[in-house]
Design a protein around this motif. Structure first.
Motif, PDB file in Angstrom:
ATOM      1  N   ARG A 142       0.821  -1.221   0.000  1.00 17.96           N
ATOM      2  CA  ARG A 142       0.000   0.000   0.000  1.00 17.96           C
ATOM      3  C   ARG A 142       0.854   1.270   0.000  1.00 17.96           C
ATOM      4  N   GLN A 143       2.053   1.187   0.550  1.00 15.45           N
ATOM      5  CA  GLN A 143       2.897   2.370   0.635  1.00 15.45           C
ATOM      6  C   GLN A 143       3.917   2.452  -0.498  1.00 15.45           C
ATOM      7  N   ALA A 144       3.891   1.531  -1.439  1.00 16.20           N
ATOM      8  CA  ALA A 144       4.817   1.567  -2.561  1.00 16.20           C
ATOM      9  C   ALA A 144       4.578   2.834  -3.386  1.00 16.20           C
ATOM     10  N   PRO A 145       5.626   3.386  -4.026  1.00 16.25           N
ATOM     11  CA  PRO A 145       5.463   4.642  -4.779  1.00 16.25           C
ATOM     12  C   PRO A 145       4.427   4.553  -5.886  1.00 16.25           C
ATOM     13  N   ASP A 146       4.267   3.416  -6.524  1.00 18.15           N
ATOM     14  CA  ASP A 146       3.294   3.310  -7.620  1.00 18.15           C
ATOM     15  C   ASP A 146       2.019   2.587  -7.189  1.00 18.15           C
ATOM     16  N   ALA A 147       1.715   2.617  -5.907  1.00 19.18           N
ATOM     17  CA  ALA A 147       0.535   1.920  -5.394  1.00 19.18           C
ATOM     18  C   ALA A 147      -0.759   2.523  -5.906  1.00 19.18           C
ATOM     19  N   GLY A 148      -0.762   3.799  -6.231  1.00 18.02           N
ATOM     20  CA  GLY A 148      -1.986   4.446  -6.709  1.00 18.02           C
ATOM     21  C   GLY A 148      -2.194   4.321  -8.197  1.00 18.02           C
ATOM     22  N   VAL A 149      -1.252   3.743  -8.920  1.00 16.84           N
ATOM     23  CA  VAL A 149      -1.379   3.616 -10.367  1.00 16.84           C
ATOM     24  C   VAL A 149      -2.302   2.447 -10.665  1.00 16.84           C
ATOM     25  N   ALA A 150      -3.322   2.710 -11.417  1.00 20.32           N
ATOM     26  CA  ALA A 150      -4.303   1.685 -11.734  1.00 20.32           C
ATOM     27  C   ALA A 150      -3.864   0.891 -12.953  1.00 20.32           C
ATOM     28  N   VAL A 151      -3.996  -0.386 -12.898  1.00 22.37           N
ATOM     29  CA  VAL A 151      -3.742  -1.275 -14.027  1.00 22.37           C
ATOM     30  C   VAL A 151      -5.073  -1.888 -14.389  1.00 22.37           C
ATOM     31  N   HIS A 152      -5.395  -1.881 -15.684  1.00 23.03           N
ATOM     32  CA  HIS A 152      -6.706  -2.319 -16.142  1.00 23.03           C
ATOM     33  C   HIS A 152      -7.064  -3.700 -15.573  1.00 23.03           C
ATOM     34  N   GLY A 153      -8.145  -3.793 -14.833  1.00 27.04           N
ATOM     35  CA  GLY A 153      -8.648  -5.045 -14.280  1.00 27.04           C
ATOM     36  C   GLY A 153      -8.003  -5.428 -12.957  1.00 27.04           C
ATOM     37  N   VAL A 154      -6.741  -5.103 -12.801  1.00 21.39           N
ATOM     38  CA  VAL A 154      -6.043  -5.492 -11.589  1.00 21.39           C
ATOM     39  C   VAL A 154      -6.495  -4.647 -10.413  1.00 21.39           C
ATOM     40  N   ALA A 155      -6.680  -3.346 -10.650  1.00 18.29           N
ATOM     41  CA  ALA A 155      -7.098  -2.464  -9.571  1.00 18.29           C
ATOM     42  C   ALA A 155      -8.451  -2.891  -9.007  1.00 18.29           C
TER      43      ALA A 155
END
Length: 156
Positions: free
Chosen positions: A99-112
């Motif tokens: 959750r605290q990773a730098p790219d944690a807020g980046v959405a990936v299609h379907g994965v998010a």
């Protein structure tokens, strides 16, 4: 057989003969009861007492065996509990790191959506989050449409 006084009493009062029979029946019942009690005391009671003693020995043996098993199981239970706590701590640390990773807020299609659904259903920290309401209403779905807006990855 009867004395003269008894014969005169029976002739004068027929109730004396009936009372004599009642006395004899009561006496016979008392003797039979005493014989039955003596037979029980001598023949049956020792067997009952032996059965009770045997059952008490079996109960004591089972109690001792149960105590031995419990004593042997306590270290194993404590070890399993300690291992579970260690795993839970590692999982929680991993979840926090993700959750605290730098790219944690980046959405990936379907994965998010799948990740949100999984967190909403199985993670106690996210379960009460208001964003999980659509997942709780439709646990088989993947969440609200358009939740991947702004994602940079595309399906292959």
């Amino acid at each position: 057989m009867l004395s003269e006084a008894e014969q005169l009493a029976e002739d004068a009062l027929p109730q004396v003969r009936a009372a004599n029979w009642v006395f004899r029946v009561i006496f016979a019942l008392a003797v039979a009861g005493a014989i039955g009690a003596a037979f029980w005391w001598v023949a049956i009671r020792p067997g009952q007492m032996a059965a009770k003693v045997g059952q008490a020995k079996v109960d004591a043996s089972l109690g001792q065996a149960t105590g031995d098993i419990a004593t042997a199981a306590i270290p194993q239970i404590n070890d399993a509990t300690r291992q579970k706590v260690e795993v839970d701590v590692q999982v929680q640390k991993g979840q926090i790191d993700v959750r605290q990773a730098p790219d944690a807020g980046v959405a990936v299609h379907g994965v998010a959506d799948a990740l949100r659904r999984n967190l909403c259903l199985y993670d106690d920290l996210y379960r009460a989050d208001p964003g999980c309401q659509p997942v709780h209403e439709d646990p088989d779905g993947v969440g609200p449409a358009g939740s991947n807006a702004g994602g940079t990855a595309h399906p292959d």
